[in-house]
Scaffold this motif. Structure first.
Motif, short mmCIF file in Angstrom:
data_model
loop_
_atom_site.label_atom_id
_atom_site.label_comp_id
_atom_site.label_asym_id
_atom_site.label_seq_id
_atom_site.Cartn_x
_atom_site.Cartn_y
_atom_site.Cartn_z
N VAL A 172 43.71 30.33 35.98
CA VAL A 172 44.62 30.58 36.60
C VAL A 172 44.95 32.09 36.72
O VAL A 172 44.61 32.88 35.49
CB VAL A 172 46.03 30.01 36.15
N ALA A 173 45.24 32.87 37.73
CA ALA A 173 45.43 34.33 38.02
C ALA A 173 46.80 34.37 37.89
O ALA A 173 47.67 33.81 38.83
CB ALA A 173 44.60 34.84 39.01
N ALA A 174 47.34 35.50 36.99
CA ALA A 174 48.78 35.94 37.03
C ALA A 174 48.65 37.04 38.21
O ALA A 174 48.04 37.89 37.78
CB ALA A 174 49.22 36.17 35.80
N ILE A 175 49.47 37.10 39.12
CA ILE A 175 49.55 38.24 40.25
C ILE A 175 51.13 38.59 40.45
O ILE A 175 51.96 37.74 40.60
CB ILE A 175 49.13 37.57 41.56
N VAL A 218 42.34 30.04 40.74
CA VAL A 218 41.41 30.71 41.22
C VAL A 218 40.14 29.93 40.89
O VAL A 218 39.76 29.39 39.95
CB VAL A 218 41.23 32.03 40.84
N SER A 219 39.04 30.13 41.88
CA SER A 219 37.81 29.55 41.84
C SER A 219 36.89 30.26 40.84
O SER A 219 35.62 29.94 40.28
CB SER A 219 37.14 29.38 43.06
N GLU A 220 37.14 31.58 40.63
CA GLU A 220 36.11 32.68 40.09
C GLU A 220 37.14 33.45 39.03
O GLU A 220 38.37 33.49 39.10
CB GLU A 220 35.55 33.55 40.85
N LYS A 221 36.19 33.87 37.82
CA LYS A 221 37.26 34.62 36.95
C LYS A 221 37.70 35.99 37.82
O LYS A 221 36.96 36.61 38.65
CB LYS A 221 36.06 35.17 35.92
N VAL A 222 38.89 36.43 37.36
CA VAL A 222 39.51 37.59 37.89
C VAL A 222 40.05 38.52 36.67
O VAL A 222 40.01 38.17 35.75
CB VAL A 222 40.86 37.35 39.10
N ARG A 223 40.11 39.83 37.18
CA ARG A 223 40.57 40.91 36.02
C ARG A 223 41.86 41.46 36.32
O ARG A 223 42.07 41.75 37.49
CB ARG A 223 39.22 41.70 35.83
#
Length: 83
Positions: free
Chosen positions: A18-21, A69-74
Motif C-alpha cells: 500500500v502507498a500512502a499518498i 499498488v502493484s509495484e514498490k513506491v518511494r
C-alpha cells in the motif's frame, strides 16, 4: 493522453503493498494513475482507496489516502492522474 499531478507518495507499506499518498488534487476509485520517481515508473488503475482505514470512493486535495499498488513506491514519488 494527458497527465495531471495530483499528489505525492509519503510512505510505502511493503507488507501490504500500500502507498500512502498526500493529495494535491482529486482522485476517485476507477481512475488511472501514473506513479513516477527516480526508480519508480508505472501506471495502474485505482481499485480501492482508504482514508483512516475506511474505504472511500473519492478523495480531495489535502486528503491523506492509502491505495494498493502493484509495484514498490518511494516517498516523494509523484502521482499523476491520466485523463
Amino acid at each position: 493522453m494527458e497527465e495531471k499531478e495530483i499528489g505525492e507518495v509519503s510512505g510505502y507499506f511493503s507488507h501490504v503493498g500500500v502507498a500512502a499518498i498526500k493529495l494535491s488534487g482529486k482522485l476517485k476509485v476507477g481512475d488511472k494513475v501514473h506513479i513516477k520517481g527516480n526508480t519508480t515508473d508505472f501506471e495502474q488503475q485505482v481499485d480501492s482507496m482508504q482514508i483512516n482505514k475506511e474505504d472511500v470512493k473519492e478523495a480531495k486535495k489535502g486528503d491523506h489516502i492509502g491505495i494498493k499498488v502493484s509495484e514498490k513506491v518511494r516517498p516523494h514519488d509523484k502521482v499523476f492522474l491520466i485523463e
